[in-house]
Motif scaffolding. Structure first.
Motif, short mmCIF file in Angstrom:
data_model
loop_
_atom_site.label_atom_id
_atom_site.label_comp_id
_atom_site.label_asym_id
_atom_site.label_seq_id
_atom_site.Cartn_x
_atom_site.Cartn_y
_atom_site.Cartn_z
N ASP A 94 -5.35 7.44 0.12
CA ASP A 94 -4.72 6.27 0.73
C ASP A 94 -5.30 5.01 0.10
O ASP A 94 -6.41 5.03 -0.43
CB ASP A 94 -5.01 6.26 2.24
N GLY A 95 -4.52 3.91 0.18
CA GLY A 95 -5.03 2.63 -0.30
C GLY A 95 -4.65 2.31 -1.73
O GLY A 95 -5.26 1.44 -2.35
N LYS B 281 -2.27 0.48 -4.40
CA LYS B 281 -1.35 -0.66 -4.40
C LYS B 281 -1.14 -1.15 -5.83
O LYS B 281 -2.09 -1.47 -6.53
CB LYS B 281 -1.88 -1.81 -3.54
N ILE C 242 -9.08 5.65 -1.09
CA ILE C 242 -9.98 6.62 -0.46
C ILE C 242 -9.21 7.93 -0.26
O ILE C 242 -8.09 7.92 0.26
CB ILE C 242 -10.50 6.10 0.90
N HIS D 80 0.02 -4.13 -7.60
CA HIS D 80 0.28 -5.53 -7.23
C HIS D 80 0.99 -6.31 -8.34
O HIS D 80 1.26 -7.50 -8.17
CB HIS D 80 -1.04 -6.22 -6.88
N GLY E 68 -7.53 -2.73 -13.21
CA GLY E 68 -7.01 -1.72 -12.31
C GLY E 68 -6.36 -2.33 -11.10
O GLY E 68 -5.84 -3.44 -11.15
N MET E 69 -6.42 -1.60 -10.01
CA MET E 69 -5.85 -2.10 -8.75
C MET E 69 -6.84 -3.05 -8.08
O MET E 69 -8.04 -3.02 -8.36
CB MET E 69 -5.53 -0.94 -7.82
N ALA E 70 -6.33 -3.86 -7.18
CA ALA E 70 -7.19 -4.75 -6.38
C ALA E 70 -7.61 -4.08 -5.08
O ALA E 70 -8.13 -4.72 -4.19
CB ALA E 70 -6.47 -6.07 -6.11
N THR E 71 -7.35 -2.79 -5.01
CA THR E 71 -7.75 -2.01 -3.83
C THR E 71 -8.68 -0.89 -4.27
O THR E 71 -8.77 -0.55 -5.45
CB THR E 71 -6.54 -1.40 -3.11
N HIS E 72 -9.33 -0.33 -3.29
CA HIS E 72 -10.25 0.78 -3.55
C HIS E 72 -9.74 1.99 -2.75
O HIS E 72 -9.99 2.10 -1.56
CB HIS E 72 -11.66 0.39 -3.08
N LEU F 18 0.83 -1.20 0.00
CA LEU F 18 0.00 0.00 0.00
C LEU F 18 0.87 1.25 0.00
O LEU F 18 1.92 1.29 0.64
CB LEU F 18 -0.91 0.01 1.23
#
Lengths: 163, 389
Positions: free
Chosen positions: A132-133, A135, A105, A137, A99-103, A67
């Protein structure tokens, strides 16, 4: 992409015979250069010139598969900070179609709570927004997408980053 | 407007490999990468378990780990499937306890370094994971109430030394039992392997004879053919989830892996953001110092908080397993469908078939390994073994 490059280049790898051997570190014979590390923060103007973004990451170098956060300072064409925009930051891999595997914020800023029932008003002092958040990967080409919705309207910027 | 930037050391590694990969020597880039693969650092803190590094919690955790009395049939302990003599696996294709499951038993030796647990990552801590098999009808078949009764009847004193009086709430007791099990698992670790001695030599002197020529050749294949892209770092895993297209063995429906796990972990009451988490509390015992630097985010549950359960590549994706002690923990893959390490390498060499849904990881291409390369790779993987307990 890295895997493929290495795959192509190393198809004739040979093995040494069995038994203990000393390992030797080979010096590159030219052609191999270290990746450029641009000065941080970076700056970009949005697509139709409504906003100017100055952004940096924490850690300063985007880590692989960890992250990280992005700090974006938003100013208008005159250079004045934009304190009441909505900033979203996302990223994708154009060659992989995902895209990213994160969401991620983005911090809401300092918000007032009006007593008249109207929506809260949020302000980002100095026009700074922290997302933030994030990543990355996978290794490869990423595109960081900034979208700014502010008093001058909506505008966006894409920044390419190879990890 | 669009700009291009390139600042990752990974690309430099690839370029270095290109420049010097035809010989038997490690390039400087490869050497730098090898140095990141050993030693195994001290475990990172457990954000949601304030008892994670408590010796008292580890002591009762060890007792509970080997206690068949926790199970519905009184015969099945955690250690029944996680056998210390087999690096905490069971050597079977899939687990069989009170019933038969559909997944291969993963080791718990590396639990302290993981972010996600189970093959599908449906738990976000080792303690939350531990509460799962206890309650699974085909594993230990217990309930929170039965676990609480067992602790009250048999382990109340040791439990009290670690956690204080037994809670009224059996769900809280179950969480504390999970936290004790995590504290025990954090004392395990994969153990030092010959590869670690090899890397220690490299770090100190730039050369080493600890590994044979074949093993070193296997290391180069591992680096140059991209195995290291996912099996990275000292635990030889990126901790992430990939669809590698393991041929599906249909049994009670398709196992779609992370697609369900990513949703399940967000709904898990035992997750880092849940009511049983200690994420908002200071650790009871300070965790050991780690080599990792400051984190980008101060949020203790950041991985869970920012998880996107709808990521399109989650279907049929499973967690990259650690390769520590891989030669001693057959069979392989999430469903245990590949019996030997040689057969795993043959799978990556040809990548037969296509996934039933989604697509295989795009960075994964058939390696077309020669027999010599497969032999060398297998020899190298054997250097990651350490003595079983």
């Amino acid at each position: 992409m890295i895997a493929l490059l290495v795959l192509v280049a190393c198809s004739t790898t040979t093995s040494s015979p069995g038994g203990p051997v000393a390992i030797v570190v080979q010096t590159p014979s030219g052609g191999a250069t270290s990746s450029a590390v641009p000065a941080s923060p970076d700056a970009v103007t949005t697509a139709v010139g409504k906003y100017h973004l100055t952004w940096s990451t924490t850690p300063a170098t985007i880590p692989f598969n960890e992250l990280f956060s992005i700090r974006t300072a938003v100013s208008d064409a005159s250079g004045a900070p934009v304190t009441n925009a909505t900033v979203t930051v996302d990223a994708s891999m154009p060659q992989h179609g995902h895209g990213m595997a994160t969401h991620p914020i983005t911090d809401p800023g300092t918000c007032s709570a009006p007593t008249d029932g109207t929506a809260p008003v949020c302000v980002h002092p100095d026009g700074v927004y922290v997302t933030d958040g994030m990543k990355f990967h996978m290794a490869g080409e990423w595109v960081i997408h900034f979208e700014i919705r502010g008093p001058n309207g909506t505008d966006s910027a894409d920044v390419h980053d190879t990890l | 407007m669009s700009t291009t930037r390139c600042r990752s050391p990974l690309l430099a590694v690839a370029l270095s490999a290109l420049a010097g990969c035809s010989g038997d020597a490690l390039t400087p880039g490869e050497l730098a990468q090898v140095l990141t693969m050993s030693p195994v650092p001290a475990p990172p803190p457990s954000a949601s378990n304030r008892y994670a590094d408590s010796p008292a919690a580890a002591a009762i955790g060890k007792t509970l780990f080997f206690d068949p009395g926790l199970s519905a049939d009184g015969k099945t302990a955690c250690a029944t499937c996680h056998d210390p003599k087999r690096h905490f696996t069971d050597g079977e294709r899939v687990h069989t306890a009170l019933g038969t499951g559909n997944r291969n038993v993963p080791s718990v030796e590396t639990a302290a370094w993981q972010t996600w647990f189970f093959w599908d990552g449906r738990a976000d801590s080792a303690w939350a994971q531990a509460t799962g098999p206890m309650r699974n009808p085909v594993e230990m078949g217990a309930t929170a109430e039965s676990v609480q009764a067992r602790v009250r009847d048999v382990d109340a004193v040791a439990f009290g030394e670690a956690f204080g009086p037994l809670p009224e709430d059996s769900n809280l007791t179950l969480a504390l039992v999970g936290k004790a099990l995590e504290a025990y698992e954090r004392t395990l670790g994969p153990g030092p392997a010959r590869f670690d001695a090899f890397v220690a030599d490299l770090r100190a002197t730039g050369s080493s004879t600890v590994l044979t020529g074949d093993e070193q050749a296997g290391l180069r294949v591992f680096l140059r053919r991209g195995c290291v892209n996912c099996h990275s770092g000292p635990l030889f895993t990126d901790g992430s989830f990939h669809n590698i297209g393991v041929p599906e063995i249909a049994k009670g429906g398709m196992d779609i892996g992370r697609a369900l796990g990513a949703t399940a972990v967000l709904d898990d009451p035992y997750n880092c953001l849940g009511p049983y988490s200690d994420a908002h509390l200071p650790a009871l015992i300070a965790p050991p110092a780690t080599s990792s630097g400051p984190k980008a985010t101060a949020h203790p549950c950041a991985e869970l908080r920012f998880l996107d359960p709808s990521f399109p590549d989650w279907p049929l994706a499973f967690k990259t397993p650690s390769l520590r002690n891989v030669a001693d923990t057959a069979p392989y893959m999430h469903d245990g469908s590949i019996a030997t390490l040689a057969a795993v390498l043959a799978f990556y060499s040809t990548l037969p078939g296509t996934p039933l849904i989604g697509h295989r990881e795009l960075t994964l291409q058939p390696l077309s390994l020669s027999q010599r390369e497969m032999d060398d790779l297998e020899a190298f993987l054997g250097t990651l073994s350490s003595p079983a307990r």
